[in-house]
Write a protein that holds these residues in place. Structure first.
Motif, PDB file in Angstrom:
ATOM      1  N   PRO A   1      -1.630  31.999 -39.374  1.00 37.59           N
ATOM      2  CA  PRO A   1      -1.060  31.055 -38.401  1.00 37.59           C
ATOM      3  C   PRO A   1      -0.301  31.747 -37.267  1.00 37.59           C
ATOM      4  N   GLN A   2       0.394  32.843 -37.575  1.00 34.38           N
ATOM      5  CA  GLN A   2       1.119  33.574 -36.534  1.00 34.38           C
ATOM      6  C   GLN A   2       0.152  34.190 -35.532  1.00 34.38           C
ATOM      7  N   GLN A   3      -0.969  34.705 -36.009  1.00 34.38           N
ATOM      8  CA  GLN A   3      -1.968  35.269 -35.110  1.00 34.38           C
ATOM      9  C   GLN A   3      -2.567  34.196 -34.203  1.00 34.38           C
ATOM     10  N   LYS A   4      -2.806  33.003 -34.742  1.00 31.75           N
ATOM     11  CA  LYS A   4      -3.326  31.899 -33.927  1.00 31.75           C
ATOM     12  C   LYS A   4      -2.326  31.511 -32.845  1.00 31.75           C
ATOM     13  N   LYS A   5      -1.053  31.436 -33.213  1.00 29.38           N
ATOM     14  CA  LYS A   5      -0.009  31.077 -32.256  1.00 29.38           C
ATOM     15  C   LYS A   5       0.074  32.119 -31.140  1.00 29.38           C
ATOM     16  N   GLN A   6       0.035  33.414 -31.491  1.00 25.93           N
ATOM     17  CA  GLN A   6       0.081  34.476 -30.491  1.00 25.93           C
ATOM     18  C   GLN A   6      -1.127  34.405 -29.561  1.00 25.93           C
ATOM     19  N   LYS A   7      -2.280  34.079 -30.099  1.00 22.39           N
ATOM     20  CA  LYS A   7      -3.485  33.965 -29.276  1.00 22.39           C
ATOM     21  C   LYS A   7      -3.343  32.813 -28.278  1.00 22.39           C
ATOM     22  N   GLN A   8      -2.790  31.686 -28.720  1.00 24.99           N
ATOM     23  CA  GLN A   8      -2.591  30.549 -27.826  1.00 24.99           C
ATOM     24  C   GLN A   8      -1.600  30.888 -26.718  1.00 24.99           C
ATOM     25  N   VAL A   9      -0.529  31.606 -27.051  1.00 22.98           N
ATOM     26  CA  VAL A   9       0.477  31.980 -26.052  1.00 22.98           C
ATOM     27  C   VAL A   9      -0.121  32.930 -25.027  1.00 22.98           C
ATOM     28  N   ARG A  10      -0.885  33.930 -25.481  1.00 24.65           N
ATOM     29  CA  ARG A  10      -1.535  34.863 -24.551  1.00 24.65           C
ATOM     30  C   ARG A  10      -2.503  34.133 -23.626  1.00 24.65           C
ATOM     31  N   GLN A  11      -3.245  33.156 -24.168  1.00 31.58           N
ATOM     32  CA  GLN A  11      -4.188  32.402 -23.358  1.00 31.58           C
ATOM     33  C   GLN A  11      -3.443  31.573 -22.313  1.00 31.58           C
ATOM     34  N   MET A  12      -2.349  30.919 -22.723  1.00 30.79           N
ATOM     35  CA  MET A  12      -1.554  30.117 -21.798  1.00 30.79           C
ATOM     36  C   MET A  12      -0.985  30.996 -20.693  1.00 30.79           C
ATOM     37  N   GLN A  13      -0.492  32.181 -21.038  1.00 34.27           N
ATOM     38  CA  GLN A  13       0.076  33.083 -20.042  1.00 34.27           C
ATOM     39  C   GLN A  13      -0.993  33.610 -19.094  1.00 34.27           C
ATOM     40  N   SER A  14      -2.192  33.795 -19.564  1.00 35.30           N
ATOM     41  CA  SER A  14      -3.257  34.300 -18.687  1.00 35.30           C
ATOM     42  C   SER A  14      -3.804  33.203 -17.774  1.00 35.30           C
ATOM     43  N   GLU A  15      -3.618  31.935 -18.143  1.00 33.87           N
ATOM     44  CA  GLU A  15      -4.136  30.825 -17.342  1.00 33.87           C
ATOM     45  C   GLU A  15      -3.106  30.256 -16.372  1.00 33.87           C
ATOM     46  N   LEU A  16      -1.957  30.907 -16.223  1.00 33.27           N
ATOM     47  CA  LEU A  16      -0.945  30.422 -15.286  1.00 33.27           C
ATOM     48  C   LEU A  16      -1.492  30.438 -13.867  1.00 33.27           C
ATOM     49  N   LYS A  17      -1.090  29.444 -13.093  1.00 34.58           N
ATOM     50  CA  LYS A  17      -1.507  29.398 -11.696  1.00 34.58           C
ATOM     51  C   LYS A  17      -0.359  28.880 -10.849  1.00 34.58           C
ATOM     52  N   LYS A  18      -0.491  29.073  -9.573  1.00 35.55           N
ATOM     53  CA  LYS A  18       0.544  28.656  -8.628  1.00 35.55           C
ATOM     54  C   LYS A  18       0.756  27.145  -8.730  1.00 35.55           C
ATOM     55  N   GLY A  19       2.024  26.741  -8.798  1.00 40.04           N
ATOM     56  CA  GLY A  19       2.361  25.333  -8.879  1.00 40.04           C
ATOM     57  C   GLY A  19       2.681  24.839 -10.278  1.00 40.04           C
ATOM     58  N   ASP A  20       2.385  25.647 -11.311  1.00 40.64           N
ATOM     59  CA  ASP A  20       2.707  25.248 -12.680  1.00 40.64           C
ATOM     60  C   ASP A  20       4.215  25.224 -12.874  1.00 40.64           C
ATOM     61  N   LYS A  21       4.708  24.211 -13.543  1.00 39.24           N
ATOM     62  CA  LYS A  21       6.119  24.152 -13.913  1.00 39.24           C
ATOM     63  C   LYS A  21       6.230  24.751 -15.304  1.00 39.24           C
ATOM     64  N   ILE A  22       7.134  25.740 -15.452  1.00 38.34           N
ATOM     65  CA  ILE A  22       7.205  26.484 -16.707  1.00 38.34           C
ATOM     66  C   ILE A  22       8.645  26.592 -17.202  1.00 38.34           C
ATOM     67  N   VAL A  23       8.762  27.021 -18.460  1.00 37.03           N
ATOM     68  CA  VAL A  23      10.049  27.363 -19.077  1.00 37.03           C
ATOM     69  C   VAL A  23       9.891  28.774 -19.623  1.00 37.03           C
ATOM     70  N   THR A  24      10.868  29.646 -19.328  1.00 39.04           N
ATOM     71  CA  THR A  24      10.817  31.016 -19.832  1.00 39.04           C
ATOM     72  C   THR A  24      11.436  31.074 -21.219  1.00 39.04           C
ATOM     73  N   ILE A  25      11.320  32.223 -21.879  1.00 41.70           N
ATOM     74  CA  ILE A  25      11.897  32.383 -23.208  1.00 41.70           C
ATOM     75  C   ILE A  25      13.418  32.345 -23.169  1.00 41.70           C
TER      76      ILE A  25
END
Length: 87
Positions: A24-48
């Motif tokens: 489960p931890q590996q799946k979560k890390q994969k989702q986070v990496r994918q989300m970070q790679s798909e960031l684009k201009k205009g996205d509203k985000i929260v940092t760690i």
């Protein structure tokens, strides 16, 4: 044969740890990496660190966030925890 029987509980524990903790931890890390790679201009985000902002510019490993007051702040892309809203 006795050695195999004595190792069975240890092997069972390793399998249980893998499916309950590691996978489960590996799946979560994969989702986070994918989300970070798909960031684009205009996205509203929260940092760690809990900083809320809108993506103003994106580089390979850095992003520039802009606040409601217009302040621009540079963060590492890996500091993004979640995308709250996409434009």
């Amino acid at each position: 044969m006795e050695m195999l029987v004595s190792l069975a509980p240890l092997l069972l524990m390793v399998v249980i740890f893998y499916f309950l903790l590691i996978r489960p931890q590996q799946k979560k890390q994969k989702q986070v990496r994918q989300m970070q790679s798909e960031l684009k201009k205009g996205d509203k985000i929260v940092t760690i660190g809990g900083f809320h902002g809108t993506v103003h510019a994106i580089d390979e490993d850095r992003i520039v966030l802009i606040t409601e007051g217009g302040t621009k702040v540079t963060y590492d892309r890996s500091a993004v925890r979640e995308v709250t809203e996409q434009l």
